[in-house]
Design a protein around this motif. Structure first.
Motif, short mmCIF file in Angstrom:
data_model
loop_
_atom_site.label_atom_id
_atom_site.label_comp_id
_atom_site.label_asym_id
_atom_site.label_seq_id
_atom_site.Cartn_x
_atom_site.Cartn_y
_atom_site.Cartn_z
N GLY A 1 -25.72 34.82 -41.04
CA GLY A 1 -26.16 36.52 -41.61
C GLY A 1 -25.86 37.70 -41.67
O GLY A 1 -25.67 38.56 -40.80
N ARG A 2 -23.90 37.55 -41.64
CA ARG A 2 -22.80 38.67 -41.43
C ARG A 2 -23.34 39.97 -41.76
O ARG A 2 -23.28 39.68 -43.23
N THR A 3 -23.14 40.71 -41.32
CA THR A 3 -22.44 42.01 -42.86
C THR A 3 -21.10 41.64 -43.46
O THR A 3 -19.94 40.96 -43.71
N TYR A 4 -21.10 42.59 -44.67
CA TYR A 4 -19.70 42.44 -45.21
C TYR A 4 -18.76 43.01 -44.75
O TYR A 4 -17.60 42.31 -44.46
N ARG A 5 -18.49 43.77 -43.51
CA ARG A 5 -17.71 43.70 -42.07
C ARG A 5 -17.87 42.65 -41.31
O ARG A 5 -15.95 43.03 -40.97
N GLU A 6 -18.72 42.10 -40.90
CA GLU A 6 -18.68 40.46 -39.80
C GLU A 6 -17.42 40.23 -41.19
O GLU A 6 -16.28 39.08 -40.25
N VAL A 7 -17.89 40.27 -42.35
CA VAL A 7 -17.04 39.04 -42.83
C VAL A 7 -15.69 39.34 -43.03
O VAL A 7 -14.79 38.27 -42.81
N ALA A 8 -15.42 40.47 -42.78
CA ALA A 8 -14.16 40.91 -43.62
C ALA A 8 -13.37 40.67 -41.65
O ALA A 8 -12.23 40.48 -42.50
N VAL A 9 -13.85 41.02 -41.16
CA VAL A 9 -13.29 40.72 -39.83
C VAL A 9 -12.48 39.58 -39.67
O VAL A 9 -12.23 38.79 -39.27
N GLU A 10 -13.93 38.31 -39.81
CA GLU A 10 -14.03 37.08 -39.69
C GLU A 10 -12.58 36.34 -40.53
O GLU A 10 -11.83 35.40 -39.88
N THR B 1 -12.02 44.22 -49.86
CA THR B 1 -11.78 42.41 -50.91
C THR B 1 -13.30 41.75 -50.48
O THR B 1 -13.49 40.73 -50.46
N ALA B 2 -13.46 42.29 -49.06
CA ALA B 2 -14.96 41.00 -48.88
C ALA B 2 -15.75 41.37 -49.44
O ALA B 2 -16.93 41.21 -49.84
N LYS B 3 -16.48 42.75 -49.14
CA LYS B 3 -17.17 42.98 -50.82
C LYS B 3 -17.23 42.30 -51.92
O LYS B 3 -17.92 42.34 -52.95
#
Length: 188
Positions: free
Chosen positions: A151-160, A167-169
């Motif tokens: 349930g994470r946003t692409y921004r949260e994915v990028a940070v994680e 790149t995450a997007k």
């Protein structure tokens, strides 16, 4: 001739830009005659859809007619500007179609079935999707698991995962495209 020589291209771009800004429909017609095949070909290569390519080509010229001040002749050629707009619209179309295809399946993954038959079908679909996710390369599987199952946003994915947002997007889009291809192949 529009932009036929490197020395005269900027002058012609300025001239045609001024003509369109002043409402000269014949200038738009000349631009269409000159650039429509280029824009259509570009849109067709990206979308692989003739109707979408035709629509995108028309939209680019309509947008330029409605908002000609979006083009600044001092920043580049009219050809490059129109091609860039067509390319962006084409990519947006492809992304929209991918979201529509994948999005049609996604809500069913989290619904509660209403009867036994629906439950069996839903369980089968969930199993197929999970198997397709497991079949993804590690980097793509990771972003899908974080974004859709976590349930994470692409921004949260990028940070994680420690990558730039872009790149995450891109990884999420690529993963969704591969999942859609895999699931479409299985359906055949």
């Amino acid at each position: 001739m529009l932009g036929s020589t490197s020395g005269g291209a900027a002058v012609d771009d300025h001239l045609f830009h001024r003509r369109v800004v002043s409402g000269d429909e014949s200038a738009l017609g000349e631009l269409y005659d000159h650039f429509s095949a280029l824009l259509y070909g570009l849109a067709l290569r990206v979308t692989r859809d003739r109707v979408a390519a035709e629509d995108i080509t028309q939209e680019v010229f309509a947008t330029f007619w409605e908002r000609p001040l979006g083009f600044d002749p001092s920043r580049g050629s009219l050809r490059t500007f129109l091609a860039t707009v067509a390319h962006r619209r084409s990519v947006d179309h492809v992304r929209s179609e991918e979201r529509r295809r994948v999005g049609a399946l996604a809500p069913r993954l989290f619904e509660r079935p209403h009867d036994l038959e629906e439950g069996v079908v839903a369980a089968d679909e969930i199993k197929r999707v999970r198997e397709a996710v497991v079949g993804l390369p590690d980097a793509l599987r990771q972003v899908i698991e974080l974004a859709y199952y976590g349930g994470r946003t692409y921004r949260e994915v990028a940070v994680e995962i420690g990558v730039p947002e872009g790149t995450a997007k891109s990884r999420i889009r690529l993963a969704l495209r591969r999942l859609a291809e895999t699931l479409n192949e299985e359906a055949l």
